[in-house]
Design a protein around this motif. Structure first.
Motif, PDB file in Angstrom:
ATOM      1  N   ILE A 334      -8.036   6.852   4.819  1.00 52.35           N
ATOM      2  CA  ILE A 334      -7.774   5.419   4.604  1.00 52.35           C
ATOM      3  C   ILE A 334      -8.202   4.620   5.838  1.00 52.35           C
ATOM      4  CG2 ILE A 334      -5.869   3.741   4.480  1.00 52.35           C
ATOM      5  CD1 ILE A 334      -4.530   5.774   2.509  1.00 52.35           C
ATOM      6  N   ASN A 335      -7.861   5.125   7.016  1.00 48.96           N
ATOM      7  CA  ASN A 335      -8.243   4.427   8.253  1.00 48.96           C
ATOM      8  C   ASN A 335      -9.759   4.361   8.441  1.00 48.96           C
ATOM      9  OD1 ASN A 335      -5.856   3.424   9.434  1.00 48.96           O
ATOM     10  ND2 ASN A 335      -5.239   5.504   9.975  1.00 48.96           N
ATOM     11  N   LYS A 336     -10.484   5.355   7.913  1.00 52.73           N
ATOM     12  CA  LYS A 336     -11.952   5.326   7.988  1.00 52.73           C
ATOM     13  C   LYS A 336     -12.538   4.277   7.049  1.00 52.73           C
ATOM     14  CE  LYS A 336     -12.933  10.197   8.883  1.00 52.73           C
ATOM     15  NZ  LYS A 336     -13.256  11.430   8.122  1.00 52.73           N
ATOM     16  N   VAL A 337     -11.952   4.182   5.838  1.00 51.81           N
ATOM     17  CA  VAL A 337     -12.558   3.361   4.773  1.00 51.81           C
ATOM     18  C   VAL A 337     -12.099   1.901   4.825  1.00 51.81           C
ATOM     19  CG1 VAL A 337     -12.805   3.106   2.262  1.00 51.81           C
ATOM     20  CG2 VAL A 337     -12.848   5.389   3.294  1.00 51.81           C
ATOM     21  N   PHE A 338     -10.843   1.676   5.213  1.00 60.71           N
ATOM     22  CA  PHE A 338     -10.264   0.329   5.136  1.00 60.71           C
ATOM     23  C   PHE A 338      -9.804  -0.160   6.512  1.00 60.71           C
ATOM     24  CE2 PHE A 338      -9.320   2.383   1.037  1.00 60.71           C
ATOM     25  CZ  PHE A 338      -9.847   1.450   0.146  1.00 60.71           C
ATOM     26  N   SER A 339      -9.792  -1.485   6.687  1.00 57.56           N
ATOM     27  CA  SER A 339      -9.182  -2.072   7.875  1.00 57.56           C
ATOM     28  C   SER A 339      -7.942  -2.850   7.461  1.00 57.56           C
ATOM     29  CB  SER A 339     -10.147  -3.028   8.571  1.00 57.56           C
ATOM     30  OG  SER A 339      -9.436  -3.765   9.557  1.00 57.56           O
ATOM     31  N   PHE A 340      -6.842  -2.631   8.181  1.00 57.40           N
ATOM     32  CA  PHE A 340      -5.599  -3.354   7.908  1.00 57.40           C
ATOM     33  C   PHE A 340      -5.368  -4.501   8.898  1.00 57.40           C
ATOM     34  CE2 PHE A 340      -4.578   0.110   5.076  1.00 57.40           C
ATOM     35  CZ  PHE A 340      -3.738  -0.481   4.132  1.00 57.40           C
ATOM     36  N   LYS A 341      -6.414  -4.874   9.667  1.00 57.28           N
ATOM     37  CA  LYS A 341      -6.252  -6.043  10.539  1.00 57.28           C
ATOM     38  C   LYS A 341      -6.145  -7.285   9.654  1.00 57.28           C
ATOM     39  CE  LYS A 341      -8.918  -4.308  14.474  1.00 57.28           C
ATOM     40  NZ  LYS A 341     -10.130  -4.529  15.293  1.00 57.28           N
ATOM     41  N   PRO A 342      -5.248  -8.218   9.989  1.00 57.22           N
ATOM     42  CA  PRO A 342      -5.047  -9.402   9.132  1.00 57.22           C
ATOM     43  C   PRO A 342      -6.347 -10.142   8.803  1.00 57.22           C
ATOM     44  CG  PRO A 342      -3.319  -9.288  10.764  1.00 57.22           C
ATOM     45  CD  PRO A 342      -4.282  -8.185  11.104  1.00 57.22           C
ATOM     46  N   ALA A 343      -7.203 -10.383   9.811  1.00 55.17           N
ATOM     47  CA  ALA A 343      -8.446 -11.137   9.548  1.00 55.17           C
ATOM     48  C   ALA A 343      -9.347 -10.363   8.594  1.00 55.17           C
ATOM     49  CB  ALA A 343      -9.176 -11.418  10.858  1.00 55.17           C
ATOM     50  N   ALA A 344      -9.386  -9.034   8.739  1.00 50.33           N
ATOM     51  CA  ALA A 344     -10.236  -8.201   7.881  1.00 50.33           C
ATOM     52  C   ALA A 344      -9.717  -8.202   6.439  1.00 50.33           C
ATOM     53  CB  ALA A 344     -10.292  -6.779   8.430  1.00 50.33           C
ATOM     54  N   ILE A 345      -8.387  -8.138   6.283  1.00 50.18           N
ATOM     55  CA  ILE A 345      -7.787  -8.162   4.939  1.00 50.18           C
ATOM     56  C   ILE A 345      -8.111  -9.486   4.245  1.00 50.18           C
ATOM     57  CG2 ILE A 345      -5.598  -8.261   3.662  1.00 50.18           C
ATOM     58  CD1 ILE A 345      -4.392  -6.386   5.758  1.00 50.18           C
ATOM     59  N   ILE A 346      -7.912 -10.585   4.974  1.00 49.00           N
ATOM     60  CA  ILE A 346      -8.129 -11.922   4.408  1.00 49.00           C
ATOM     61  C   ILE A 346      -9.577 -12.069   3.940  1.00 49.00           C
ATOM     62  CG2 ILE A 346      -8.285 -14.385   5.033  1.00 49.00           C
ATOM     63  CD1 ILE A 346      -5.777 -13.843   6.856  1.00 49.00           C
ATOM     64  N   ASP A 347     -10.487 -11.559   4.746  1.00 49.78           N
ATOM     65  CA  ASP A 347     -11.911 -11.643   4.424  1.00 49.78           C
ATOM     66  C   ASP A 347     -12.245 -10.733   3.237  1.00 49.78           C
ATOM     67  OD1 ASP A 347     -14.581 -12.484   4.997  1.00 49.78           O
ATOM     68  OD2 ASP A 347     -14.965 -10.462   5.780  1.00 49.78           O
ATOM     69  N   TYR A 348     -11.793  -9.488   3.294  1.00 46.07           N
ATOM     70  CA  TYR A 348     -12.147  -8.482   2.293  1.00 46.07           C
ATOM     71  C   TYR A 348     -11.579  -8.840   0.915  1.00 46.07           C
ATOM     72  CZ  TYR A 348     -11.972  -3.957  -0.131  1.00 46.07           C
ATOM     73  OH  TYR A 348     -12.077  -2.950  -1.064  1.00 46.07           O
ATOM     74  N   LEU A 349     -10.318  -9.279   0.856  1.00 43.81           N
ATOM     75  CA  LEU A 349      -9.700  -9.621  -0.431  1.00 43.81           C
ATOM     76  C   LEU A 349      -9.936 -11.089  -0.813  1.00 43.81           C
ATOM     77  CD1 LEU A 349      -6.264  -7.735  -0.197  1.00 43.81           C
ATOM     78  CD2 LEU A 349      -8.344  -6.990  -1.372  1.00 43.81           C
ATOM     79  N   GLN A 350     -10.719 -11.797   0.026  1.00 41.87           N
ATOM     80  CA  GLN A 350     -11.053 -13.224  -0.224  1.00 41.87           C
ATOM     81  C   GLN A 350      -9.787 -14.040  -0.515  1.00 41.87           C
ATOM     82  OE1 GLN A 350     -14.286 -13.473  -3.131  1.00 41.87           O
ATOM     83  NE2 GLN A 350     -14.998 -11.469  -2.453  1.00 41.87           N
ATOM     84  N   LEU A 351      -8.859 -13.994   0.430  1.00 44.69           N
ATOM     85  CA  LEU A 351      -7.537 -14.575   0.195  1.00 44.69           C
ATOM     86  C   LEU A 351      -7.442 -16.062   0.529  1.00 44.69           C
ATOM     87  CD1 LEU A 351      -5.258 -11.630   1.404  1.00 44.69           C
ATOM     88  CD2 LEU A 351      -5.851 -12.276  -0.943  1.00 44.69           C
ATOM     89  N   LEU A 352      -8.506 -16.662   1.072  1.00 40.05           N
ATOM     90  CA  LEU A 352      -8.427 -18.097   1.395  1.00 40.05           C
ATOM     91  C   LEU A 352      -8.928 -18.937   0.223  1.00 40.05           C
ATOM     92  CD1 LEU A 352      -9.476 -18.083   5.157  1.00 40.05           C
ATOM     93  CD2 LEU A 352      -7.186 -18.199   4.170  1.00 40.05           C
ATOM     94  N   ARG A 353      -8.516 -18.562  -0.981  1.00 37.99           N
ATOM     95  CA  ARG A 353      -8.859 -19.314  -2.196  1.00 37.99           C
ATOM     96  C   ARG A 353      -7.573 -19.719  -2.902  1.00 37.99           C
ATOM     97  NH1 ARG A 353     -11.401 -15.432  -5.855  1.00 37.99           N
ATOM     98  NH2 ARG A 353     -10.067 -13.969  -4.729  1.00 37.99           N
ATOM     99  N   PRO A 354      -7.616 -20.779  -3.706  1.00 37.86           N
ATOM    100  CA  PRO A 354      -6.388 -21.209  -4.410  1.00 37.86           C
ATOM    101  C   PRO A 354      -6.118 -20.340  -5.642  1.00 37.86           C
ATOM    102  CG  PRO A 354      -8.194 -22.718  -4.871  1.00 37.86           C
ATOM    103  CD  PRO A 354      -8.731 -21.725  -3.895  1.00 37.86           C
ATOM    104  N   ILE A 355      -5.658 -19.115  -5.415  1.00 37.51           N
ATOM    105  CA  ILE A 355      -5.468 -18.148  -6.509  1.00 37.51           C
ATOM    106  C   ILE A 355      -3.995 -17.772  -6.687  1.00 37.51           C
ATOM    107  CG2 ILE A 355      -7.752 -17.091  -6.283  1.00 37.51           C
ATOM    108  CD1 ILE A 355      -6.424 -14.900  -4.550  1.00 37.51           C
TER     109      ILE A 355
END
Length: 405
Positions: A334-355
């Motif tokens: 999991i640590n190889k494939v994913f990043s759990f840093k807040p900025a990386a999560i926000i970017d990867y899951l595209q969380l800055l949208r009105p969803i």
């Protein structure tokens, strides 16, 4: 050993339940701010009670939002449009008491401002993600059916199929397990707010035929399945008139129905710099991909953070003995494939949208919606490669026709 049989129950509530009205208002405020200013910092808490909606919290944003009209529109869209129900979006009082985000917190979560150069977590805390093979959406069965029942209650009300229904309602589903696998639906409990003029028989028959039987597959029901519909006999007084509602009081409804675990943080009304929300979404995504990759039958993942610090302070994987490889190996993958840093999560899951408004009822997980990127199972191959179960794909070689060599 004999067959071990046990019962497990989960509940859900409709969008017209007082706590869910509050969640939806908070997420609507969040959406309208993120839509104008994706860097908005929002922690919006709502309280609804008879004749009153109170919106409080800490918000820092460039967005210009007419909060009272948003609140009224949200309440009306849920179906509280008549003062006879004791709550009405047109006439209720709306009080707004918002402050700015504390500069001490802001410093830690704004890139380049705190002790660490990267964006840090918005708070300390622990978050869990869970997935299992019980349903096609990889959710526990009890919460999956409970959500589908409340969604259906809202649908038949709004479509006029059961026009005696009012917005408030709850469901609860008990599943009988044998040897760890769901076998039958043991009990279905529905509490549905209704018009005073309708008879109990009409309510019961309508809900069994149009709600329960339309949601739960017949092979999971049998003659012994109990249907407890409005078990007090009457549910006319409901919504904020019957109960005060608060944002973030239905955190088990929002996640896994009591399966897995919960770190205690609520989701609604929080922008994604708050790891309570973003890291829980990420943990679900990772657990779901792990199960979808065939690496485990079920997976519970825990991640924890310190305020202002970008890396998680801990990560745990527990597959309850169902993993294809050891849990610590899965954690490494999991640590190889994913990043759990807040900025990386926000970017990867595209969380800055009105969803977020649509997450506020029927659960945040296990739903098919292209905006819910955390539900995608797009990283299964990489996880299998990372644990060594699949070699990277060999380059295609051209087939040489027979007899030409």
């Amino acid at each position: 050993m004999g067959m071990r049989s046990y019962l497990f129950s989960s509940e859900s509530v409709t969008e017209g339940h007082p706590d869910k009205i509050a969640d939806k208002i908070s997420d609507t405020v969040l959406d309208s701010m993120i839509a104008q200013d994706p860097r908005s910092r929002v922690a919006c808490e709502t309280l609804v009670t008879t004749g009153l909606a109170l919106v409080a919290g800490e918000i820092t944003t460039q967005a210009v939002v007419d909060i009272p009209s948003l609140v009224r529109e949200t309440i009306c869209s849920i179906g509280y449009t008549d003062a006879a129900m004791g709550f009405d979006g047109e006439t209720c009082a709306v009080i707004v008491a918002l402050d700015k985000q504390s500069p001490d917190i802001s410093m830690g979560v704004t890139e380049g401002e705190g002790l660490y150069r990267e964006q840090g977590a918005g708070d300390q805390g622990l978050m869990f993600g869970y997935a299992c093979k019980e349903t096609p959406e990889l959710m526990p069965m009890a919460i999956s059916y409970a959500h589908k029942l409340t969604e259906r209650l809202t649908f038949v009300r709004k479509e006029g199929m059961l026009d005696f229904l009012r917005p408030d309602g709850k469901s609860q589903v008990t599943i009988r397990y044998e040897n760890g696998a769901p076998k039958k639906v043991h009990t279905v409990v529905i509490a549905a707010q209704h018009d005073p003029s309708v008879t109990y028989e009409q309510i019961k028959e309508g809900i069994i035929e149009e709600v329960i039987k339309k949601v739960i597959p017949s092979n999971f029901l049998d003659r012994k399945t109990r249907f407890l519909i409005n078990a007090t006999g009457r549910f006319v007084v409901g919504g904020p008139l019957g109960d005060c509602g608060l944002t973030g009081r239905k955190i088990i409804v929002d996640t896994y129905g009591g399966y897995g675990a919960h770190g205690g943080g609520a989701f609604s009304g929080k922008d994604p710099s708050k790891v309570d929300r973003s890291a829980s979404y990420m943990a679900r995504h990772v657990a779901k991909n792990l199960v979808a990759a065939g690496l485990a039958e079920k997976c519970l993942l825990q991640v924890a953070y310190a305020i202002g610090y970008p890396e998680p302070v801990s990560l745990m994987v527990n597959t309850h003995g169902t993993g294809k490889v050891d849990d610590d190996k899965l954690a490494e993958a999991i640590n190889k494939v994913f990043s759990f840093k807040p900025a990386a999560i926000i970017d990867y899951l595209q969380l800055l949208r009105p969803i977020y408004r649509k997450t506020a009822a029927n659960g945040h997980f296990g739903r098919e919606d292209p905006d819910f990127i955390w539900e995608k199972t797009n990283r299964t191959d990489e996880l299998r490669v990372a644990v060594g179960l699949r070699k990277t794909k060999a380059p295609k070689t051209k087939k040489v026709p027979k007899g030409t060599v």
